[in-house]
Design a protein around this motif. Structure first.
Motif, PDB file in Angstrom:
ATOM      1  N   PHE A 348       0.614  -1.451   0.007  1.00 11.90           N
ATOM      2  CA  PHE A 348      -0.436  -0.025  -0.038  1.00 11.90           C
ATOM      3  C   PHE A 348       0.613   1.020  -0.038  1.00 11.90           C
ATOM      4  O   PHE A 348       0.352   2.180   0.132  1.00 11.90           O
ATOM      5  CB  PHE A 348      -0.842  -0.133   1.396  1.00 11.90           C
ATOM      6  N   GLY A 349       2.399   1.265  -0.123  1.00  7.70           N
ATOM      7  CA  GLY A 349       3.132   2.929   0.306  1.00  7.70           C
ATOM      8  C   GLY A 349       2.662   3.113   1.438  1.00  7.70           C
ATOM      9  O   GLY A 349       2.863   2.945   2.368  1.00  7.70           O
ATOM     10  N   HIS A 350       2.883   4.421   0.759  1.00  6.52           N
ATOM     11  CA  HIS A 350       2.913   5.275   2.146  1.00  6.52           C
ATOM     12  C   HIS A 350       1.495   5.679   3.215  1.00  6.52           C
ATOM     13  O   HIS A 350       2.449   5.495   4.700  1.00  6.52           O
ATOM     14  CB  HIS A 350       3.472   6.600   1.542  1.00  6.52           C
ATOM     15  N   ASP A 351       0.766   4.816   2.276  1.00  5.51           N
ATOM     16  CA  ASP A 351      -0.228   5.503   3.848  1.00  5.51           C
ATOM     17  C   ASP A 351      -0.397   4.089   4.383  1.00  5.51           C
ATOM     18  O   ASP A 351      -1.720   4.132   4.890  1.00  5.51           O
ATOM     19  CB  ASP A 351      -1.880   5.155   2.317  1.00  5.51           C
ATOM     20  N   ALA A 352       0.535   2.532   3.878  1.00  8.70           N
ATOM     21  CA  ALA A 352       0.366   1.497   4.849  1.00  8.70           C
ATOM     22  C   ALA A 352       0.019   1.836   6.354  1.00  8.70           C
ATOM     23  O   ALA A 352      -0.544   1.144   6.960  1.00  8.70           O
ATOM     24  CB  ALA A 352       1.156   0.495   4.356  1.00  8.70           C
ATOM     25  N   PHE A 353       0.730   3.012   6.648  1.00  2.00           N
ATOM     26  CA  PHE A 353       0.527   3.656   8.349  1.00  2.00           C
ATOM     27  C   PHE A 353      -0.787   3.506   9.015  1.00  2.00           C
ATOM     28  O   PHE A 353      -1.213   3.467   9.693  1.00  2.00           O
ATOM     29  CB  PHE A 353       1.589   4.004   8.459  1.00  2.00           C
ATOM     30  N   LEU A 354      -1.888   4.394   7.684  1.00  4.65           N
ATOM     31  CA  LEU A 354      -2.465   3.770   8.546  1.00  4.65           C
ATOM     32  C   LEU A 354      -3.511   3.449   8.270  1.00  4.65           C
ATOM     33  O   LEU A 354      -4.807   3.310   8.546  1.00  4.65           O
ATOM     34  CB  LEU A 354      -3.513   5.296   7.511  1.00  4.65           C
ATOM     35  N   LEU A 355      -3.482   2.144   7.376  1.00  4.16           N
ATOM     36  CA  LEU A 355      -4.447   1.048   7.229  1.00  4.16           C
ATOM     37  C   LEU A 355      -4.267  -0.671   8.158  1.00  4.16           C
ATOM     38  O   LEU A 355      -3.074  -0.343   8.775  1.00  4.16           O
ATOM     39  CB  LEU A 355      -4.187   0.311   5.625  1.00  4.16           C
ATOM     40  N   GLU A 356      -4.556  -0.967   7.771  1.00  5.04           N
ATOM     41  CA  GLU A 356      -4.424  -2.552   8.699  1.00  5.04           C
ATOM     42  C   GLU A 356      -3.596  -2.971   8.664  1.00  5.04           C
ATOM     43  O   GLU A 356      -3.069  -3.032   7.629  1.00  5.04           O
ATOM     44  CB  GLU A 356      -5.799  -3.285   8.432  1.00  5.04           C
ATOM     45  N   SER A 357      -3.062  -2.891   9.459  1.00  2.00           N
ATOM     46  CA  SER A 357      -1.213  -3.415   9.745  1.00  2.00           C
ATOM     47  C   SER A 357      -0.817  -4.611  10.672  1.00  2.00           C
ATOM     48  O   SER A 357      -0.643  -3.546  11.808  1.00  2.00           O
ATOM     49  CB  SER A 357       0.150  -2.089   9.096  1.00  2.00           C
ATOM     50  N   PRO A 358      -1.228  -5.556  10.879  1.00  3.54           N
ATOM     51  CA  PRO A 358      -0.894  -6.149  12.645  1.00  3.54           C
ATOM     52  C   PRO A 358       0.282  -6.397  12.603  1.00  3.54           C
ATOM     53  O   PRO A 358       0.542  -6.240  14.006  1.00  3.54           O
ATOM     54  CB  PRO A 358      -1.242  -7.956  12.284  1.00  3.54           C
ATOM     55  N   GLU A 359       1.374  -6.230  11.793  1.00  2.41           N
ATOM     56  CA  GLU A 359       2.388  -6.392  12.068  1.00  2.41           C
ATOM     57  C   GLU A 359       3.065  -5.246  12.755  1.00  2.41           C
ATOM     58  O   GLU A 359       3.999  -4.903  14.105  1.00  2.41           O
ATOM     59  CB  GLU A 359       3.600  -6.366  10.651  1.00  2.41           C
ATOM     60  N   LEU A 360       2.674  -3.359  12.532  1.00  2.00           N
ATOM     61  CA  LEU A 360       2.454  -2.496  12.690  1.00  2.00           C
ATOM     62  C   LEU A 360       2.097  -2.070  14.387  1.00  2.00           C
ATOM     63  O   LEU A 360       3.007  -2.196  15.102  1.00  2.00           O
ATOM     64  CB  LEU A 360       2.408  -1.009  11.766  1.00  2.00           C
TER      65      LEU A 360
END
Length: 373
Positions: A348-360
């Protein structure tokens, strides 16, 4: 919004100032709109400051008053989540220069009784951080358990650790950088020129007529939004699929789904954001260069720092690629600061930090719990 303080209280405060800005101006008074979640414990040791990105706001985990949408980071903040109002006192303030209640070009200049417009002084990321520090003084928070942010929020987190190391126990910096690159500045300039080329901009003096430069702001948003995505993500989601038709029109309507998507992003954005604020905040981002602020060496910003750092990047983020985070980690290592780093995989590129991310979520949760021991 619930009246239970664990689940969000919308607030605003007018601070007398003055705040001396990096550009030399003195700003007073200073209005800051903010939200809090949870309660401050007896020794004020559980406060976490969330810093938002360029087009974000203080509504981090509560419904947005204009769009009605959920808060922009409900995936990270809430009961049972990494940042939990049951354990933490969470603060998120609308940054200086923005348009959701904090002092900025859309707010009223007390000297004239009219909106500041382009007479508002140019600001920097460090100015935003100093204003946040004034807010924390008002709230009785002398030291933060953590300051957390992605993108421009990550820049604020870095600036917090460099400007107020004694007040910053830990910093979580996600999908960010220590300075804006030439490419970043170039994209911002395209957006600014789109706004200023709109006849309705009128030198920034459009508030009285209630007729803002929505066309220019929409184009600026469309251009910027492309940088938040990845080529693989765009291809997977849209490819070359047509929008609501089986054949091309051989015209200039939105034939392709990706065109329609970008137009929607532009139109929805102008409903909640101010064009002048976009000019000011993008300029603050462009001016950000933490090494320049500390004698030309990034390690100087973190010399003898007591702050623990956690840096996270995403492999498809080409706006703030992993190399930017690695550069920060090298500077932290050179300064002898405690630092951890992970690159996560996401389409998802840069927006990944705003999206569902169990790893984050696992990274943030683990880092915060380790610091609380």
């Amino acid at each position: 919004m619930s009246d239970d303080p664990r689940f969000g209280l919308a607030r605003s405060v007018t601070l007398p100032g003055p705040l001396r800005l990096d550009g030399g101006a003195l700003l007073s008074p200073i209005d800051l709109a903010y939200e809090t979640y949870g309660t401050l414990n007896h020794d004020a040791s559980n406060a976490i400051l969330i810093c938002h990105a360029l087009t974000g706001d203080q509504h981090v985990a509560s419904d947005h008053p204009v769009t009605g949408k959920q808060g922009w980071w409900t995936r990270m903040i809430g009961p049972g989540k990494p940042i939990d109002p049951e354990r933490h006192f969470v603060i998120c303030a609308n940054v200086l220069g923005s348009c959701l209640g904090s002092s900025g070009p859309a707010s009223v200049n007390p000297a004239t009784g009219k909106p500041w417009g382009m007479t508002f002084p140019v600001i920097t990321i460090r100015d935003m951080v100093r204003a946040q520090a004034m807010l924390l003084d008002h709230l009785g928070v002398a030291r933060l358990l953590a300051v957390v942010g992605g993108s421009m929020g990550g820049m604020q987190a870095l600036s917090w650790a460099a400007t107020f190391p004694e007040r910053t126990a830990s910093a979580i910096v996600i999908a960010s950088a220590a300075r804006h690159s030439a490419q970043n500045i170039a994209f911002h300039e395209v957006g600014r020129q789109a706004i200023m080329a709109d006849p309705k901009w009128r030198g920034g003096d459009y508030y009285a007529d209630g007729d803002p430069p929505v066309a220019g702001l929409a184009v600026a948003r469309m251009a910027a939004h492309i940088t938040y995505l990845s080529e693989a993500g765009l291809t997977a989601k849209f490819g070359r699929k047509l929008q609501g038709r089986n054949v091309k029109t051989f015209g200039f309507d939105a034939d392709f789904q990706v065109e329609s998507y970008l137009r929607h992003q532009g139109i929805s954005f102008v409903e909640r954001f101010d064009a002048n604020s976009y000019l000011y905040i993008t300029r603050a981002l462009d001016y950000f260069d933490l090494a320049e602020e500390h004698g030309g060496a990034l390690a100087n910003a973190f010399k003898a720092s007591p702050t623990r750092f956690c840096l996270v990047s995403f492999d498809t983020d080409w706006l703030y690629p992993t190399a930017e985070s690695r550069g920060i980690v090298h500077a932290l290592n050179a300064a002898g600061a405690a630092a951890s780093f992970v690159e996560l995989s996401s389409p998802f590129g840069h927006d990944a930090f705003l999206l569902e991310s169990p790893e984050l979520s696992r990274v943030v949760d683990g880092f915060l719990r380790a610091g609380a021991r």
